[in-house]
Design an enzyme around this catalytic site. Structure first.
Site, PDB file in Angstrom:
ATOM      1  CG  PHE A  29      34.040  24.181 -12.435  1.00  0.00           C
ATOM      2  CD1 PHE A  29      34.473  23.008 -11.837  1.00  0.00           C
ATOM      3  CD2 PHE A  29      33.502  24.095 -13.708  1.00  0.00           C
ATOM      4  CE1 PHE A  29      34.376  21.778 -12.473  1.00  0.00           C
ATOM      5  CE2 PHE A  29      33.389  22.879 -14.364  1.00  0.00           C
ATOM      6  CZ  PHE A  29      33.833  21.716 -13.743  1.00  0.00           C
ATOM      7  CE  LYS A  41      -4.461   1.205   0.352  1.00  0.00           C
ATOM      8  NZ  LYS A  41      -5.501   0.676  -0.562  1.00  0.00           N
ATOM      9  CG  HIS A  49      23.918  26.464 -13.268  1.00  0.00           C
ATOM     10  ND1 HIS A  49      25.192  26.092 -12.934  1.00  0.00           N
ATOM     11  CD2 HIS A  49      23.407  25.432 -13.991  1.00  0.00           C
ATOM     12  CE1 HIS A  49      25.452  24.892 -13.429  1.00  0.00           C
ATOM     13  NE2 HIS A  49      24.377  24.466 -14.071  1.00  0.00           N
ATOM     14  CG  ASN A  61      26.540  23.603 -10.076  1.00  0.00           C
ATOM     15  OD1 ASN A  61      26.224  24.475  -9.267  1.00  0.00           O
ATOM     16  ND2 ASN A  61      27.595  23.705 -10.850  1.00  0.00           N
ATOM     17  CB  VAL A  94      29.259  20.270  -7.264  1.00  0.00           C
ATOM     18  CG1 VAL A  94      28.181  19.514  -6.491  1.00  0.00           C
ATOM     19  CG2 VAL A  94      28.756  21.657  -7.629  1.00  0.00           C
ATOM     20  CD  GLN A  95      31.990  17.207  -9.984  1.00  0.00           C
ATOM     21  OE1 GLN A  95      32.080  18.386  -9.613  1.00  0.00           O
ATOM     22  NE2 GLN A  95      31.631  16.856 -11.199  1.00  0.00           N
ATOM     23  CB  THR A 109      -3.432  -2.989  -0.380  1.00  0.00           C
ATOM     24  OG1 THR A 109      -4.659  -2.675  -1.040  1.00  0.00           O
ATOM     25  CG2 THR A 109      -2.606  -3.925  -1.249  1.00  0.00           C
ATOM     26  NE  ARG A 137      31.352  27.143  -9.004  1.00  0.00           N
ATOM     27  CZ  ARG A 137      31.091  25.991  -9.592  1.00  0.00           C
ATOM     28  NH1 ARG A 137      30.566  25.975 -10.811  1.00  0.00           N
ATOM     29  NH2 ARG A 137      31.354  24.835  -8.978  1.00  0.00           N
TER      30      ARG A 137
END
Length: 309
Positions: A165, A16, A266, A264, A237-238, A63, A182
Site C-alpha cells: 500500500f 415471517k 489488519h 481490511n 484492497v480496492q 405469518t 504486508r
C-alpha cells in the site's frame, strides 16, 4: 406499491423471519444422505390494507401459515435442490396460491454443512460445519417476473505476501508507513445478480445454481490469490476487489452485476524494544499482531451497462 391513504402515501408488507429448516435426502439405495440447513425469511407484498384501516384481517396470510408453508414445501421437494430453487419455489407458491399477494420476497441463508471424510473416504451420513455461508434472495411477482441474487458471507481469505500500500494521501494526520510487503486478510461478503428476468428462463439442469455458486466462489478466490506458484501482487484492497469483480463478470454471462464488501483485517508488524537491552523483537515480515478492530472497510459494485442493479 404505494397506496394513497387519508392523504398520505402508504406502503406495507408482512412476513415471517428466521424460519429454520433442515432437509435430508437419501440416495435411491438409501445409503448416502444429503442435507441442508436453511434460515428462511419471507416478506409478502399484498392487498391487505383493510387490516390497517378497518380492523379487517380477512386478506392477511398469517405469518404462522408462512412458517408452516416452508416445512410443507420442503417435504414436497423429493429431489435435492439449491437454496435459490427453494426460494423461487416459495415465491411462486405465495404469489399463485393467494390472490391478494402480488410479490413475494424470499431470502435464505444456508448454513455451511460439509460432508466429512474418514480415512480418506467420504462419509455416507457424516457432516461438519464449515465457514462461509451461501445466501440468496428471490423476488417473485405474480406475473412470473423474477429478480434473483446469490451470494456468500464470511469468506475469510489471507495471503502472507504479494501485497502493499503506497502513494496514498499524506498529511498531518497520517501515521501509516508506506510498504510493498504486508499481509492481506479480509472476510468477503459478495452478492451477484443473475440476468434471468422470469422464473421460466432459469436453466432446468439439476442443481445448476448450486454449481454456479461454487464456480463464482472459486473465481473470487482465484482472483484474490493469483497463480499458486507466484501469486499476484495487490496494490490495495480496492485494486484486488475490482479484479475479483471483473473475474466474475468476465466468466459468467448470466450474471449482470456483482457487489463486494471487503474489510481490511489488519496484521500489524510487531517491534518491541527496551531502553536497557535495545531490540528484543525486531520485525522481519514474520511476527504480527492480528486485530480486526478497527479495520478498513472497502466495498464496491460492478455491473454491465444494461444491468438493472
Amino acid at each position: 406499491m404505494a397506496k394513497e391513504l387519508e392523504g398520505f402515501n402508504f406502503e406495507q408488507r408482512h412476513g415471517k423471519a428466521r424460519v429454520r429448516v433442515g432437509r435430508v435426502w437419501r440416495s435411491k439405495d438409501g445409503c448416502r444422505h444429503f442435507m441442508v440447513e436453511w434460515n428462511v425469511n419471507i416478506s409478502l407484498l399484498s392487498n391487505c390494507v383493510a387490516a390497517y384501516v378497518r380492523d379487517d384481517n380477512s386478506d392477511i396470510v398469517a405469518t404462522d401459515t408462512m412458517k408452516n408453508s416452508v416445512y410443507v414445501k420442503a417435504k414436497e421437494c423429493s429431489e435435492q435442490l439449491s437454496a435459490e430453487e427453494f426460494a423461487i419455489l416459495l415465491g411462486k407458491h405465495f404469489t399463485s396460491f393467494y390472490p391478494q399477494v402480488f410479490t413475494a420476497i424470499v431470502k435464505i441463508v444456508e448454513k455451511p454443512w460439509e460432508r466429512i471424510s474418514v480415512n480418506g473416504q467420504p462419509h455416507e451420513h457424516g457432516f461438519k460445519l464449515g465457514s462461509e455461508k451461501h445466501t440468496t434472495e428471490a423476488i417473485v411477482q405474480k406475473s412470473g417476473v423474477l429478480q434473483l441474487t446469490s451470494g456468500v458471507e464470511g469468506l475469510s481469505l489471507l495471503k502472507t505476501t504479494q501485497s502493499g500500500f503506497e502513494g496514498f494521501i499524506r498529511d498531518k494526520y497520517t501515521a501509516l508507513p508506506e510498504t510493498r510487503e504486508r499481509m492481506l486478510a479480509t472476510e468477503v461478503t459478495a452478492s451477484w445478480r443473475y440476468s434471468y428476468e422470469s422464473v421460466s428462463s432459469i436453466p432446468q439442469k439439476s442443481l445448476y445454481l448450486n454449481e454456479q455458486y461454487l464456480n463464482v466462489k472459486k473465481a473470487l478466490v482465484d482472483a484474490f490469490f493469483g497463480p499458486p506458484e507466484r501469486g499476484v501482487y495487490s496494490a490495495s484492497v480496492q485494486s484486488t476487489l475490482l479484479q475479483m469483480a471483473k473475474a466474475v463478470l468476465g466468466r459468467f454471462s448470466d450474471i449482470s452485476s456483482v457487489k463486494l464488501k471487503m474489510p481490511n483485517i489488519h496484521f500489524l508488524p510487531v517491534n518491541i524494544s527496551s531502553k536497557d537491552h535495545g531490540s528484543i523483537v525486531k520485525f522481519d515480515d514474520d511476527v504480527y499482531l492480528p486485530t480486526d478492530e478497527p479495520h478498513g472497510s472497502i466495498e464496491a459494485s460492478l455491473s454491465r451497462f444494461w444491468s438493472k442493479m
